[in-house]
Design a protein around this motif. Structure first.
Motif, PDB file in Angstrom:
ATOM      1  N   ILE A  11      64.679  52.065  37.206  1.00  0.00           N
ATOM      2  CA  ILE A  11      64.377  50.744  37.775  1.00  0.00           C
ATOM      3  C   ILE A  11      63.113  50.815  38.618  1.00  0.00           C
ATOM      4  O   ILE A  11      62.242  49.947  38.521  1.00  0.00           O
ATOM      5  N   ASP A  12      62.980  51.854  39.435  1.00  0.00           N
ATOM      6  CA  ASP A  12      61.791  52.000  40.275  1.00  0.00           C
ATOM      7  C   ASP A  12      60.517  52.114  39.437  1.00  0.00           C
ATOM      8  O   ASP A  12      59.480  51.570  39.798  1.00  0.00           O
ATOM      9  N   VAL A  13      60.596  52.814  38.317  1.00  0.00           N
ATOM     10  CA  VAL A  13      59.425  53.017  37.458  1.00  0.00           C
ATOM     11  C   VAL A  13      59.107  51.766  36.638  1.00  0.00           C
ATOM     12  O   VAL A  13      57.943  51.395  36.489  1.00  0.00           O
ATOM     13  N   PRO A  20      61.889  41.659  40.845  1.00  0.00           N
ATOM     14  CA  PRO A  20      62.237  41.047  39.566  1.00  0.00           C
ATOM     15  C   PRO A  20      63.709  40.645  39.498  1.00  0.00           C
ATOM     16  O   PRO A  20      64.521  41.055  40.314  1.00  0.00           O
ATOM     17  N   VAL A  21      64.016  39.854  38.484  1.00  0.00           N
ATOM     18  CA  VAL A  21      65.402  39.589  38.133  1.00  0.00           C
ATOM     19  C   VAL A  21      65.833  40.743  37.227  1.00  0.00           C
ATOM     20  O   VAL A  21      65.188  41.027  36.216  1.00  0.00           O
ATOM     21  N   GLU A  89      63.590  40.109  33.968  1.00  0.00           N
ATOM     22  CA  GLU A  89      62.359  40.823  33.631  1.00  0.00           C
ATOM     23  C   GLU A  89      62.626  42.290  33.328  1.00  0.00           C
ATOM     24  O   GLU A  89      61.787  42.974  32.758  1.00  0.00           O
ATOM     25  N   LEU A  90      63.798  42.753  33.733  1.00  0.00           N
ATOM     26  CA  LEU A  90      64.230  44.121  33.472  1.00  0.00           C
ATOM     27  C   LEU A  90      65.690  44.055  33.053  1.00  0.00           C
ATOM     28  O   LEU A  90      66.509  43.451  33.745  1.00  0.00           O
ATOM     29  N   LEU A  91      66.017  44.659  31.905  1.00  0.00           N
ATOM     30  CA  LEU A  91      67.379  44.611  31.383  1.00  0.00           C
ATOM     31  C   LEU A  91      67.991  46.003  31.360  1.00  0.00           C
ATOM     32  O   LEU A  91      67.376  46.938  30.845  1.00  0.00           O
ATOM     33  N   ALA A 122      59.660  41.682  28.976  1.00  0.00           N
ATOM     34  CA  ALA A 122      60.746  42.349  29.706  1.00  0.00           C
ATOM     35  C   ALA A 122      60.786  43.831  29.367  1.00  0.00           C
ATOM     36  O   ALA A 122      60.443  44.248  28.265  1.00  0.00           O
ATOM     37  N   ARG A 123      61.217  44.619  30.337  1.00  0.00           N
ATOM     38  CA  ARG A 123      61.422  46.061  30.151  1.00  0.00           C
ATOM     39  C   ARG A 123      62.910  46.306  29.988  1.00  0.00           C
ATOM     40  O   ARG A 123      63.734  45.491  30.406  1.00  0.00           O
ATOM     41  N   SER A 124      63.266  47.464  29.411  1.00  0.00           N
ATOM     42  CA  SER A 124      64.683  47.728  29.149  1.00  0.00           C
ATOM     43  C   SER A 124      65.014  49.197  29.368  1.00  0.00           C
ATOM     44  O   SER A 124      64.229  50.081  29.047  1.00  0.00           O
ATOM     45  N   VAL A 125      66.202  49.417  29.919  1.00  0.00           N
ATOM     46  CA  VAL A 125      66.719  50.770  30.099  1.00  0.00           C
ATOM     47  C   VAL A 125      68.162  50.802  29.603  1.00  0.00           C
ATOM     48  O   VAL A 125      68.979  49.994  30.007  1.00  0.00           O
TER      49      VAL A 125
END
Length: 162
Positions: A11-13, A20-21, A89-91, A122-125
């Motif tokens: 998440i930090d990276v 963000p949401v 914005e991040l999933l 959006a970014r995803s992890v």
């Protein structure tokens, strides 16, 4: 817990410079329980969202979540906040398997692939356990790889950085 530590690192990276949401999930079946981490992120002032699963073939919708908010039963045994819709914005994405190229196996409905396609910035992890690492994952024309995968043993990032 090591999984949460690796997820927080991702998440930090991956998160934008602003707050963000962050979309996540509450566990169903054998998925990891991230509720303590989500509560900590909320306490840090980050907006947290949980999925609201529509009828196929639509992408997921997300509703704002906080500890103690009113919830209702959703599709597939999920819980859905009874709050306003917001756009993540991040999933943080559950997975049933993944490979070294960060392709994932999910439940087979294609919801996250449709969602990521509908949210191109959006970014995803992915989140799972190391035992879910596979030699390869079948990749179709609509499958979208992850930016990272967090497990209990390590964090894998696209391009090998971690």
């Amino acid at each position: 817990m090591a999984l949460e530590r690796h997820l927080e690192q991702a998440i930090d990276v991956l998160r934008p410079d602003h707050s963000p949401v962050i979309a996540a999930f509450l566990p169903i079946g054998g998925e990891p329980d991230l509720s303590a981490l989500l509560a900590r992120l909320h306490a840090q002032g980050l907006a947290i969202a949980l999925p609201d699963t529509p009828e196929c073939p639509a992408p997921l919708r997300f509703r704002r979540w906080w500890p103690g908010c009113a919830m209702r039963a959703g599709r597939f045994g999920t819980l859905v906040p009874q709050t306003m819709e917001i756009v993540p914005e991040l999933l943080i994405v559950p997975l049933l398997g993944f490979d070294a190229d960060l392709h994932r196996l999910g439940q087979g409905g294609g919801f996250y692939d449709r969602t990521l396609a509908a949210l191109p910035g959006a970014r995803s992890v992915g989140v799972g356990i190391e035992a879910l690492l596979l030699d390869s994952v079948p990749v179709g024309p609509h499958d979208i790889g992850l930016d990272a995968v967090a497990t209990e043993t390590r964090l894998r990032m696209k391009g090998g950085a971690a």
